[in-house]
Design an enzyme around this catalytic site. Sequence first.
Site, PDB file in Angstrom:
ATOM      1  N   SER A 144       0.862  -1.180   0.000  1.00  0.00           N
ATOM      2  CA  SER A 144       0.000   0.000   0.000  1.00  0.00           C
ATOM      3  C   SER A 144       0.897   1.228   0.000  1.00  0.00           C
ATOM      4  CB  SER A 144      -0.853   0.015   1.272  1.00  0.00           C
ATOM      5  OG  SER A 144      -1.497   1.253   1.418  1.00  0.00           O
ATOM      6  N   TYR A 157      -2.321  -0.480  10.449  1.00  0.00           N
ATOM      7  CA  TYR A 157      -2.344  -0.795   9.014  1.00  0.00           C
ATOM      8  C   TYR A 157      -1.005  -0.461   8.366  1.00  0.00           C
ATOM      9  CZ  TYR A 157      -3.991  -0.942   4.159  1.00  0.00           C
ATOM     10  OH  TYR A 157      -4.152  -1.234   2.815  1.00  0.00           O
TER      11      TYR A 157
HETATM   12  N1  LIG Z   1      -8.683  -0.319  -1.657  1.00  0.00           N
HETATM   13  C1  LIG Z   1      -7.645   0.443  -1.329  1.00  0.00           C
HETATM   14  O1  LIG Z   1      -7.751   1.688  -1.311  1.00  0.00           O
HETATM   15  C2  LIG Z   1      -6.335  -0.217  -0.981  1.00  0.00           C
HETATM   16  C3  LIG Z   1      -5.190   0.591  -0.922  1.00  0.00           C
HETATM   17  C4  LIG Z   1      -3.974   0.005  -0.617  1.00  0.00           C
HETATM   18  C5  LIG Z   1      -3.883  -1.349  -0.411  1.00  0.00           C
HETATM   19  N2  LIG Z   1      -5.013  -2.120  -0.469  1.00  0.00           N
HETATM   20  C6  LIG Z   1      -4.868  -3.553  -0.185  1.00  0.00           C
HETATM   21  O2  LIG Z   1      -5.534  -4.311  -1.184  1.00  0.00           O
HETATM   22  C7  LIG Z   1      -5.918  -5.575  -0.643  1.00  0.00           C
HETATM   23  C8  LIG Z   1      -7.369  -5.845  -1.000  1.00  0.00           C
HETATM   24  O3  LIG Z   1      -8.212  -4.935  -0.310  1.00  0.00           O
HETATM   25  P1  LIG Z   1      -9.501  -4.271  -0.968  1.00  0.00           P
HETATM   26  O4  LIG Z   1      -9.269  -2.825  -0.990  1.00  0.00           O
HETATM   27  O5  LIG Z   1      -9.888  -4.968  -2.194  1.00  0.00           O
HETATM   28  O6  LIG Z   1     -10.556  -4.508   0.216  1.00  0.00           O
HETATM   29  P2  LIG Z   1     -11.897  -5.360   0.321  1.00  0.00           P
HETATM   30  O7  LIG Z   1     -12.836  -5.001  -0.781  1.00  0.00           O
HETATM   31  O8  LIG Z   1     -12.372  -5.175   1.713  1.00  0.00           O
HETATM   32  O9  LIG Z   1     -11.402  -6.845   0.101  1.00  0.00           O
HETATM   33  C9  LIG Z   1     -10.600  -7.499   1.046  1.00  0.00           C
HETATM   34  C10 LIG Z   1     -10.538  -8.970   0.716  1.00  0.00           C
HETATM   35  O10 LIG Z   1      -9.720  -9.612   1.692  1.00  0.00           O
HETATM   36  C11 LIG Z   1     -10.395 -10.754   2.172  1.00  0.00           C
HETATM   37  N3  LIG Z   1      -9.990 -11.084   3.533  1.00  0.00           N
HETATM   38  C12 LIG Z   1      -9.943 -10.278   4.623  1.00  0.00           C
HETATM   39  N4  LIG Z   1      -9.568 -10.977   5.695  1.00  0.00           N
HETATM   40  C13 LIG Z   1      -9.357 -12.247   5.267  1.00  0.00           C
HETATM   41  C14 LIG Z   1      -8.958 -13.436   5.908  1.00  0.00           C
HETATM   42  N5  LIG Z   1      -8.699 -13.493   7.224  1.00  0.00           N
HETATM   43  N6  LIG Z   1      -8.849 -14.559   5.172  1.00  0.00           N
HETATM   44  C15 LIG Z   1      -9.107 -14.541   3.844  1.00  0.00           C
HETATM   45  N7  LIG Z   1      -9.496 -13.449   3.177  1.00  0.00           N
HETATM   46  C16 LIG Z   1      -9.625 -12.313   3.895  1.00  0.00           C
HETATM   47  C17 LIG Z   1     -11.873 -10.414   2.080  1.00  0.00           C
HETATM   48  O11 LIG Z   1     -12.641 -11.604   1.913  1.00  0.00           O
HETATM   49  P3  LIG Z   1     -13.566 -12.312   3.031  1.00  0.00           P
HETATM   50  O12 LIG Z   1     -14.052 -11.253   3.961  1.00  0.00           O
HETATM   51  O13 LIG Z   1     -14.638 -12.966   2.220  1.00  0.00           O
HETATM   52  O14 LIG Z   1     -12.654 -13.291   3.667  1.00  0.00           O
HETATM   53  C18 LIG Z   1     -11.911  -9.624   0.774  1.00  0.00           C
HETATM   54  O15 LIG Z   1     -12.052 -10.485  -0.325  1.00  0.00           O
HETATM   55  C19 LIG Z   1      -5.654  -5.486   0.865  1.00  0.00           C
HETATM   56  O16 LIG Z   1      -4.434  -6.131   1.161  1.00  0.00           O
HETATM   57  C20 LIG Z   1      -5.517  -3.995   1.105  1.00  0.00           C
HETATM   58  O17 LIG Z   1      -4.739  -3.702   2.221  1.00  0.00           O
HETATM   59  C21 LIG Z   1      -6.228  -1.580  -0.747  1.00  0.00           C
END
Ligand SMILES: NC(=O)c1ccc[n+]([C@@H]2O[C@H](COP(=O)([O-])OP(=O)(O)OC[C@H]3O[C@@H](n4cnc5c(N)ncnc54)[C@H](OP(=O)(O)O)[C@@H]3O)[C@@H](O)[C@H]2O)c1
Length: 274
Positions: A144, A157
């Site tokens: 991130s 985070y």
């Molecule tokens: N969106 C942003 O602005 C942003 C920015 C920087 C980095 N990121 C990173 O991108 C990645 C994806 O996040 P996102 O933004 O797409 O968020 P999201 O829409 O909330 O998706 C998160 C995913 O992680 C899964 N997850 C969470 N805890 C888990 C666990 N214990 N076991 C297995 N799966 C788990 C969730 O699935 P279930 O709940 O079904 O398990 C969901 O599919 C993360 O690592 C996040 O830190 C996102």
Amino acid sequence: MDLKKKFEGKSVLITGASSGIGAALAREFAKMGAKVALAARRLDRLEALNRELTSLGRSSVVLECDVTREGDVESAARRTRESFGKIDIVVANAGYGVVGNVEGISLTDFSNQFETNVFGVLRTFYATYEDLKRSRGTLVLLGSVASYISLPGAAPYSMSKFAVRALARALREELKPHGISVVLISPGFVESDIRRVDNLGKLHPESEDPLPHWIKMPAETAARKILAAVARKKPEEIITFHGKLAVWIERHFPKLISYFAGRGAKGRPEPGRD
Ligand SMILES: NC(=O)c1ccc[n+]([C@@H]2O[C@H](COP(=O)([O-])OP(=O)(O)OC[C@H]3O[C@@H](n4cnc5c(N)ncnc54)[C@H](OP(=O)(O)O)[C@@H]3O)[C@@H](O)[C@H]2O)c1
């Protein structure tokens, strides 16, 4: 670069494929002819995505997997192997964000954050390392912009993502002799559910994402950029213009970030408590 040529027939395991960036990546890899293994906790969402991909003639498999639970990623990897015969690309994407000032949260909050964002990534690595060695494949880690910049209200985070970046840096050299590439993806703000998830990892669908729409990159756009970086085996890709700018400012004018951080910058509220 012809991404179809690059990914056709590849077997891709994605953790956190039920939502946001992970789901968008699954669609994009599948569009390029890859077989996708969809791992996460919420089976209903994975099954809906699986139906969508299957109806388009793509190959996918649903894997119930909690990256914090011992054995889950191993069985996800085993089932991917059984379904597709190999694993070429692993995307350690599952993650969420714990918010709050350090004094207002507890050690348990930090520990929960690290269980998913750091140890979950390590479990994913250990469960698939031999597969990637065999395929001379690619390990993709989701970092991130918060792995460069630590702001008030988001220490757990940021700490977890700094750790992921450190891991990527070390693994990149350690895995080179085995022919495994490591790609670290560092997104800025991307459209997803992440800002609707509370400190325990529970989604509050009714809660509003505090970020304005215009600043967030659509998850589909982010996924296309991630695939391009994976195809090129780029060691690191920062996604979003504002993300690139923020990292550049942090590198060259770190005091500017401190100045803004000290001028009342505070993190977002925890969903479900606002
Ligand atoms: N969106 C942003 O602005 C942003 C920015 C920087 C980095 N990121 C990173 O991108 C990645 C994806 O996040 P996102 O933004 O797409 O968020 P999201 O829409 O909330 O998706 C998160 C995913 O992680 C899964 N997850 C969470 N805890 C888990 C666990 N214990 N076991 C297995 N799966 C788990 C969730 O699935 P279930 O709940 O079904 O398990 C969901 O599919 C993360 O690592 C996040 O830190 C996102």
